[in-house]
Scaffold this motif. Structure first.
Motif: not given
Length: 313
Positions: A150-161
């Protein structure tokens, strides 16, 4: 040109005998006792026979003295890499031939900031977001993903699409995003204080502007606090603040900052940020509470909705 010092555990000069986590940009509030790796004893070498005038003993003494000088130089280098006294500055950049001291491995991660390969059986589970540094996991809802980068170097989860951000067609937005991060050492306070301070940054990052300062969603025009309360997270008392954000373009959204003590090390604070779009395309607001209840210490899967269990949005 000097290279940035990689994330890892480094000696804390303000607290002798301890190490502090450097995230590659700033010092975090995470500390732990310094535990040097145990050296395995090497084979015993036979003593050289003494020559005329004790030449064999002289050579052995010289080797011992030379070895002590090398060890002393290595220790001095390690101490110099430690953080500056409470000024939050990054470690001094060093040449490629002067490598940083090896960081201890385990559940806190390796010297390059990546999780240890065998630290947790949950690492390869696609239904779980694993935060090795803070010792927690979050369940990944159905229809969500954990991106490789991701742009931010943090652990991320997000909606697909993704979709084009309102007001900035060159930026990609997601209807729901959750990240975990650690505060800088200077930001550490109580969970309540940090949550109240962090929610403004969470709103700005999700609906105000992108990482390079370009306005997205037409900017934030107003906000309203809709929740602020203590909450139990993974058996620890934390605090959460939730805002409804109105934007110049698009439906706006909801942001929440959840702060609670880590489950490992010195139990420093960890921040979980939520950003859900408002309107029919956004995830249901109740999912924020479901995800908070699903946060678990690494390896704890006794309660449904925790490690290894997907959650419906």
């Amino acid at each position: 040109m000097s290279n940035p010092t990689p994330p890892g555990w480094y000696p804390d000069t303000a607290a002798p005998g301890n190490e502090r986590w450097w995230d590659g940009t700033a010092w975090t509030a995470h500390t732990r006792p310094y535990a040097p790796a145990t050296q395995q004893p090497g084979p015993v070498r036979p003593s050289a026979p003494a020559g005329p005038g004790g030449g064999g003993s002289g050579r052995i003494i010289a080797l011992v003295v030379a070895g002590a000088v090398v060890v002393g130089a290595a220790v001095t280098g390690a101490v110099l890499l430690g953080r500056d006294d409470d000024d939050g500055k990054r470690p001094q950049a060093r040449s490629s031939s002067d490598a940083p001291p090896p960081a201890a491995t385990g559940t806190d991660g390796t010297s390059d900031g990546s999780p240890s390969p065998d630290a947790s059986p949950d690492d390869g589970d696609p239904t779980v977001l694993v935060d090795q540094l803070n010792g927690i996991t979050l369940p990944i809802p159905d229809g969500w993903e954990k991106p490789d980068s991701t742009v931010e170097q943090v652990l991320t989860m997000r909606t697909t699409g993704s979709y084009n951000c309102p007001g900035s067609s060159s930026d990609s937005c997601y209807h729901g995003t959750v990240t975990t991060r650690t505060p800088n050492a200077g930001d550490a306070g109580s969970a309540e204080e940090l949550a109240k301070a962090d929610v403004a940054d969470a709103a700005k990052g999700a609906y105000g502007e992108n990482a390079v300062g370009t306005r997205i969603h037409g900017g934030i025009t107003s906000h309203k606090q809709i929740a602020a309360a203590s909450v139990s997270v993974a058996g620890r008392t934390g605090y959460q603040v939730r805002w409804r954000v109105v934007t110049g373009k698009g439906p706006g959204g909801y942001v929440q900052s959840l702060v609670f003590p880590s489950t490992v090390g010195s139990e420093s604070l960890v921040v979980v940020r939520y950003a859900f779009d408002a309107g029919s395309d956004g995830p249901p607001l109740s999912l924020m509470d479901t995800l908070t209840k699903g946060i678990r210490p690494i390896g704890d899967s006794e309660t449904s909705g925790g490690v290894g269990s997907s959650v419906a949005p």
